[in-house]
Design a protein around this motif. Structure first.
Motif, PDB file in Angstrom:
ATOM      1  N   LYS A  73       0.834  -1.194   0.000  1.00 35.24           N
ATOM      2  CA  LYS A  73       0.000   0.000   0.000  1.00 35.24           C
ATOM      3  C   LYS A  73       0.875   1.254   0.000  1.00 35.24           C
ATOM      4  O   LYS A  73       0.610   2.219  -0.726  1.00 35.24           O
ATOM      5  CB  LYS A  73      -0.916   0.004   1.215  1.00 35.24           C
ATOM      6  CG  LYS A  73      -1.871   1.193   1.241  1.00 35.24           C
ATOM      7  CD  LYS A  73      -2.796   1.119   2.450  1.00 35.24           C
ATOM      8  CE  LYS A  73      -3.733   2.325   2.461  1.00 35.24           C
ATOM      9  NZ  LYS A  73      -4.640   2.300   3.638  1.00 35.24           N
ATOM     10  N   ILE A  74       1.935   1.246   0.832  1.00 38.41           N
ATOM     11  CA  ILE A  74       2.868   2.384   0.878  1.00 38.41           C
ATOM     12  C   ILE A  74       3.537   2.589  -0.476  1.00 38.41           C
ATOM     13  O   ILE A  74       3.627   3.708  -0.995  1.00 38.41           O
ATOM     14  CB  ILE A  74       3.924   2.164   1.981  1.00 38.41           C
ATOM     15  CG1 ILE A  74       3.251   2.167   3.351  1.00 38.41           C
ATOM     16  CG2 ILE A  74       5.008   3.239   1.905  1.00 38.41           C
ATOM     17  CD1 ILE A  74       4.187   1.809   4.482  1.00 38.41           C
ATOM     18  N   LEU A  75       4.005   1.474  -1.037  1.00 43.46           N
ATOM     19  CA  LEU A  75       4.661   1.557  -2.342  1.00 43.46           C
ATOM     20  C   LEU A  75       3.691   2.005  -3.424  1.00 43.46           C
ATOM     21  O   LEU A  75       4.070   2.708  -4.368  1.00 43.46           O
ATOM     22  CB  LEU A  75       5.284   0.207  -2.706  1.00 43.46           C
ATOM     23  CG  LEU A  75       6.507  -0.193  -1.872  1.00 43.46           C
ATOM     24  CD1 LEU A  75       6.921  -1.621  -2.196  1.00 43.46           C
ATOM     25  CD2 LEU A  75       7.665   0.764  -2.130  1.00 43.46           C
ATOM     26  N   ASP A  76       2.454   1.591  -3.266  1.00 41.29           N
ATOM     27  CA  ASP A  76       1.439   1.994  -4.236  1.00 41.29           C
ATOM     28  C   ASP A  76       1.255   3.514  -4.212  1.00 41.29           C
ATOM     29  O   ASP A  76       1.145   4.161  -5.259  1.00 41.29           O
ATOM     30  CB  ASP A  76       0.117   1.295  -3.922  1.00 41.29           C
ATOM     31  CG  ASP A  76      -0.952   1.642  -4.950  1.00 41.29           C
ATOM     32  OD1 ASP A  76      -0.720   1.396  -6.155  1.00 41.29           O
ATOM     33  OD2 ASP A  76      -2.008   2.173  -4.554  1.00 41.29           O
ATOM     34  N   GLU A  77       1.246   4.097  -3.008  1.00 38.72           N
ATOM     35  CA  GLU A  77       1.131   5.547  -2.879  1.00 38.72           C
ATOM     36  C   GLU A  77       2.356   6.242  -3.467  1.00 38.72           C
ATOM     37  O   GLU A  77       2.239   7.267  -4.154  1.00 38.72           O
ATOM     38  CB  GLU A  77       0.959   5.918  -1.400  1.00 38.72           C
ATOM     39  CG  GLU A  77      -0.369   5.444  -0.802  1.00 38.72           C
ATOM     40  CD  GLU A  77      -0.454   5.737   0.690  1.00 38.72           C
ATOM     41  OE1 GLU A  77       0.567   6.197   1.249  1.00 38.72           O
ATOM     42  OE2 GLU A  77      -1.526   5.504   1.274  1.00 38.72           O
ATOM     43  N   LEU A  78       3.546   5.694  -3.188  1.00 38.48           N
ATOM     44  CA  LEU A  78       4.768   6.268  -3.755  1.00 38.48           C
ATOM     45  C   LEU A  78       4.767   6.184  -5.272  1.00 38.48           C
ATOM     46  O   LEU A  78       5.216   7.100  -5.972  1.00 38.48           O
ATOM     47  CB  LEU A  78       6.001   5.548  -3.187  1.00 38.48           C
ATOM     48  CG  LEU A  78       6.280   5.764  -1.700  1.00 38.48           C
ATOM     49  CD1 LEU A  78       7.462   4.908  -1.264  1.00 38.48           C
ATOM     50  CD2 LEU A  78       6.547   7.234  -1.400  1.00 38.48           C
ATOM     51  N   GLN A  79       4.248   5.080  -5.768  1.00 42.24           N
ATOM     52  CA  GLN A  79       4.184   4.897  -7.216  1.00 42.24           C
ATOM     53  C   GLN A  79       3.279   5.945  -7.849  1.00 42.24           C
ATOM     54  O   GLN A  79       3.620   6.545  -8.874  1.00 42.24           O
ATOM     55  CB  GLN A  79       3.668   3.495  -7.535  1.00 42.24           C
ATOM     56  CG  GLN A  79       3.517   3.240  -9.042  1.00 42.24           C
ATOM     57  CD  GLN A  79       2.519   2.127  -9.327  1.00 42.24           C
ATOM     58  OE1 GLN A  79       1.534   2.006  -8.599  1.00 42.24           O
ATOM     59  NE2 GLN A  79       2.777   1.350 -10.351  1.00 42.24           N
ATOM     60  N   VAL A  80       2.146   6.185  -7.209  1.00 40.63           N
ATOM     61  CA  VAL A  80       1.199   7.172  -7.729  1.00 40.63           C
ATOM     62  C   VAL A  80       1.825   8.572  -7.719  1.00 40.63           C
ATOM     63  O   VAL A  80       1.726   9.337  -8.690  1.00 40.63           O
ATOM     64  CB  VAL A  80      -0.104   7.155  -6.904  1.00 40.63           C
ATOM     65  CG1 VAL A  80      -1.000   8.328  -7.312  1.00 40.63           C
ATOM     66  CG2 VAL A  80      -0.835   5.842  -7.096  1.00 40.63           C
ATOM     67  N   LYS A  81       2.505   8.914  -6.605  1.00 42.84           N
ATOM     68  CA  LYS A  81       3.153  10.221  -6.511  1.00 42.84           C
ATOM     69  C   LYS A  81       4.265  10.358  -7.545  1.00 42.84           C
ATOM     70  O   LYS A  81       4.417  11.412  -8.171  1.00 42.84           O
ATOM     71  CB  LYS A  81       3.708  10.417  -5.106  1.00 42.84           C
ATOM     72  CG  LYS A  81       2.631  10.595  -4.038  1.00 42.84           C
ATOM     73  CD  LYS A  81       3.263  10.798  -2.668  1.00 42.84           C
ATOM     74  CE  LYS A  81       2.196  10.983  -1.598  1.00 42.84           C
ATOM     75  NZ  LYS A  81       2.785  11.160  -0.253  1.00 42.84           N
ATOM     76  N   ALA A  82       5.059   9.312  -7.694  1.00 47.21           N
ATOM     77  CA  ALA A  82       6.156   9.348  -8.661  1.00 47.21           C
ATOM     78  C   ALA A  82       5.627   9.500 -10.082  1.00 47.21           C
ATOM     79  O   ALA A  82       6.175  10.238 -10.896  1.00 47.21           O
ATOM     80  CB  ALA A  82       7.001   8.083  -8.545  1.00 47.21           C
TER      81      ALA A  82
END
Length: 422
Positions: free
Chosen positions: A212-221
């Motif tokens: 979930k954390i990585l998913d948020e980072l992916q979206v921001k990136a």
């Protein structure tokens, strides 16, 4: 070549900027009329009656030359500004593209981390599913063993059986031991399955949180990359637009330069037609001429007089030249005075209009070549160098009045494209 056979200096042009594109008709003519950029006076035109076969209007005036020069100069300034802006925009576009690449790298790394964690989560979930399945099988097996044991011993007094059937005691004990081992085995399988299931679920939960954390980072990136890429695209579009604008201005500048050159050439032809080829040969592009080819001596301002030995105002610029050499009119105008003038000896003044008057002193005896009321042209030979009046040697004393006040002839003439002295 000048009238004495000496090589003359080339025309010195002082171009001043006003509004661009006047010559092309892109701005109204009133722009030039309102511009304060040109300080030099407009030359006095010669009366048409003094011209034998042509009119003054047959050639462009100095005002026409100024308009062409101003339009060309203004466009040159605009081109320089556009090119400077283009350099800035190009640098900004390169920076934006570099930033987009950095954001792209970050986005790719975020996606890679997300994919790795997603794969890990899938593996852990598979382990959890397998552990759950094993635990369910262990439960079923343990339940079956317990049921079988219950059925075997159900309703039987084990102690009585062992006492009444001594021969079967050993077999019965063996059976009990076997059942006991099966139960323990089933319980171990069940316990291990339960623990495996718990561990797997714990890892799955952790992986899910990390995912979930990585998913948020992916979206921001991804969003950062999209914004950076959009900025890079817009920056490059600005560069392309400015490049096209610069090219357009360069094309317009070429037209203006060609028109200015043609206008100036026609103006100089007009000077030749009015005043003769010799006059035009010494006239700068601004319509002003060097009154003498000599060397500068004492300048304008207070000085200790070499004859009277007192401090007094030196009203002009001394230009040393051999006696008898030509003195030229600095600009077109009308002779207002021609005769003896105290310390200045033989002296001439010319009214050029717009409040500007020039004076020429120490002319040799008999060296005045014009008369009061006569119209003269720029660079026209009006007198001969001498040392009449208060002079210690042959030279021209050159003076300039602007609106009744004396001014420094050197700076005045420089502003009109003429450098006094050889």
């Amino acid at each position: 070549m000048d009238r004495s056979g000496k090589s003359t200096r080339g025309a010195r042009v002082r171009v001043r900027g006003v509004a661009a594109f006047v010559v092309l008709g892109l701005l109204p003519a009133g722009v030039i009329a309102a511009s304060p950029a040109v300080a030099e006076p407009t030359p006095v035109r010669v009366a048409t009656a003094s011209l034998p076969a042509l009119r003054a209007t047959d050639y462009p005036s100095w005002a026409d030359v100024q308009a062409a020069q101003q339009a060309e100069s203004a466009t040159k300034n605009l081109v320089a500004q556009i090119q400077a802006q283009l350099a800035q925009l190009t640098a900004a576009a390169a920076a934006a593209q570099k930033d987009a690449q950095v954001k792209g790298d970050a986005y790719a790394k975020a996606q890679e981390a997300y994919d790795a964690q997603d794969y890990k989560t899938q593996q852990l979930q598979a382990q959890a599913d397998a552990a759950t399945k094993d635990a369910a099988a262990a439960r079923l097996k343990a339940a079956r063993l317990a049921s079988q044991l219950a059925r075997t011993n159900g309703g039987i007094d084990t102690t009585a059986t062992l006492l009444s059937h001594q021969g079967a005691a050993s077999e019965q004990l063996y059976r009990f031991q076997a059942y006991d081992q099966l139960i323990k085995q089933a319980e171990g399988i069940y316990a291990r399955a339960i623990q495996l299931e718990k561990n797997a679920q714990k890892l799955t939960d952790q992986a899910t949180v990390q995912k979930k954390i990585l998913d948020e980072l992916q979206v921001k990136a991804q969003a950062a990359f999209a914004a950076a890429q959009d900025a890079a695209t817009k920056a490059q579009a600005a560069v392309d637009a400015q490049t096209a604008h610069a090219a357009q201005l360069q094309a317009q500048l070429a037209v203006l330069t060609q028109k200015r050159a043609a206008t100036q050439a026609d103006y100089e032809k007009g000077l030749v037609a009015q005043w003769g080829a010799g006059a035009a040969g010494r006239v700068s592009a601004s319509g002003w001429a060097d009154p003498s080819n000599g060397v500068l001596l004492d300048g304008f301002g207070l000085r200790f007089h070499p004859i009277y030995h007192v401090w007094k105002l030196h009203s002009g610029q001394d230009i040393a030249e051999a006696c008898g050499l030509p003195i030229y009119a600095a600009h077109a105008g009308t002779v207002k005075y021609a005769g003896w003038y105290s310390d200045l000896g033989n002296y001439i003044t010319i009214d050029h209009g717009n409040g500007v008057i020039t004076g020429y002193g120490h002319i040799q005896p008999g060296g005045i070549g014009v008369h009061v009321g006569q119209h003269v042209g720029p660079g026209q030979n009006i007198a001969r160098v001498g040392m009449t009046g208060g002079a210690t040697g042959c030279h021209l004393h050159f003076m300039v009045y602007v609106n009744g006040s004396l001014t420094n002839p050197v700076t005045f003439m420089r502003a009109r494209g003429v450098t006094l002295g050889s």
